[in-house]
Design an enzyme around this catalytic site. Sequence first.
Site, PDB file in Angstrom:
ATOM      1  N   GLU A  43      -2.948   2.771  -2.219  1.00  0.00           N
ATOM      2  CA  GLU A  43      -2.546   3.092  -3.588  1.00  0.00           C
ATOM      3  C   GLU A  43      -3.677   2.769  -4.563  1.00  0.00           C
ATOM      4  O   GLU A  43      -4.289   1.712  -4.505  1.00  0.00           O
ATOM      5  CB  GLU A  43      -1.296   2.275  -3.955  1.00  0.00           C
ATOM      6  CG  GLU A  43      -0.806   2.481  -5.379  1.00  0.00           C
ATOM      7  CD  GLU A  43       0.426   1.656  -5.702  1.00  0.00           C
ATOM      8  OE1 GLU A  43       1.067   1.937  -6.734  1.00  0.00           O
ATOM      9  OE2 GLU A  43       0.764   0.733  -4.930  1.00  0.00           O
ATOM     10  N   LYS A 132       3.659   9.313  -8.501  1.00  0.00           N
ATOM     11  CA  LYS A 132       4.685   8.271  -8.431  1.00  0.00           C
ATOM     12  C   LYS A 132       5.742   8.540  -9.507  1.00  0.00           C
ATOM     13  O   LYS A 132       5.435   8.588 -10.703  1.00  0.00           O
ATOM     14  CB  LYS A 132       4.023   6.914  -8.652  1.00  0.00           C
ATOM     15  CG  LYS A 132       4.821   5.708  -8.220  1.00  0.00           C
ATOM     16  CD  LYS A 132       3.962   4.450  -8.388  1.00  0.00           C
ATOM     17  CE  LYS A 132       4.553   3.231  -7.724  1.00  0.00           C
ATOM     18  NZ  LYS A 132       3.682   2.046  -7.884  1.00  0.00           N
ATOM     19  N   CYS A 167       4.304   2.919  -2.620  1.00  0.00           N
ATOM     20  CA  CYS A 167       4.743   1.549  -2.880  1.00  0.00           C
ATOM     21  C   CYS A 167       6.263   1.472  -3.024  1.00  0.00           C
ATOM     22  O   CYS A 167       6.989   1.881  -2.140  1.00  0.00           O
ATOM     23  CB  CYS A 167       4.001   0.990  -4.104  1.00  0.00           C
ATOM     24  SG  CYS A 167       3.924  -0.815  -4.165  1.00  0.00           S
TER      25      CYS A 167
END
Length: 301
Positions: A43, A132, A167
């Site tokens: 990430e 995201k 994540c």
Amino acid sequence: MQIRVAVIQATPVFFDIQKTLDKLEALIIESAQKGCQFVLFPESFIPGYPRKFTFGAAVGLRTDAGRELYKTYWQNSLQLPSPELKRIEQISRENNVYLAIGVTERDALNSSLYCTLIYVSPTQGYLGKHQKVKPTGVERLIWAEGTGKDSLRVFDTEIGRMGGLICWENYMPLARMRIYQQAPQLYLAPTADARPTWPATLQHIACEARCYVLGSNQFFSRTDYPEAYQEFLDEDETILCRGGSAIVSPQGEFIAGPLWDQEGILIADLDLDEVLKSKLDFDVIGHYTRPDLFDFNVNKL
């Protein structure tokens, strides 16, 4: 089909996109020389996950220094398209490897930043991205929520169907289900979570999706922060991110890793037939569903 994959656990050259691209290229070349056909990066590998940064913000307060730091972060983030993206495409092509790279993406029009996973093919170049959809906690200060457009996708490539989440999106059951609906063979989970509980998350997803799960994190020590940013750290902090990268089988077993407290490349040979065989007793979108009881819908954007 059998493929060889690499998961990178490494430290970017913090807040320096050009030097980070140099390091990214070196890691890809090393992986390709070892026969890898796919390489996953953590990430926000470009230009680095800004752990401990406040950007001079509190409720009702912003500082000039914080705004200046945001500008630096923005300037070193990846724009799509850009010369930097063309360089990544060239690296992929020259080394004949597929890439998935966690980046902070900058939007040239609205000047917002997004936490993004980009996909690159050695033959087709840039395939697409996943933004995201829900930054976690204070991440929301610097990263906008992904639009959802073109996100939550699985890409059908010559080395298998690949897609995933970033994540703590992986703790969103409905987001996971959207990926599962597209039958991934390689589920990608780049992260900044270095807690000892994270590998169990990767194992759970593998058992639930019945596919290979690749988790990639940065390794970060105090000395990797430039001197100008040392003020954000506590005096006794030496290791800021321990890593924990891993590769997990469709039965939830670790094939490689978890790797802690160092940089490294995890390499594994994967037999995609194992994905098929694992569906005998559990298929989250097939014989283990009850469409008469449950309905799942994703809004079209």
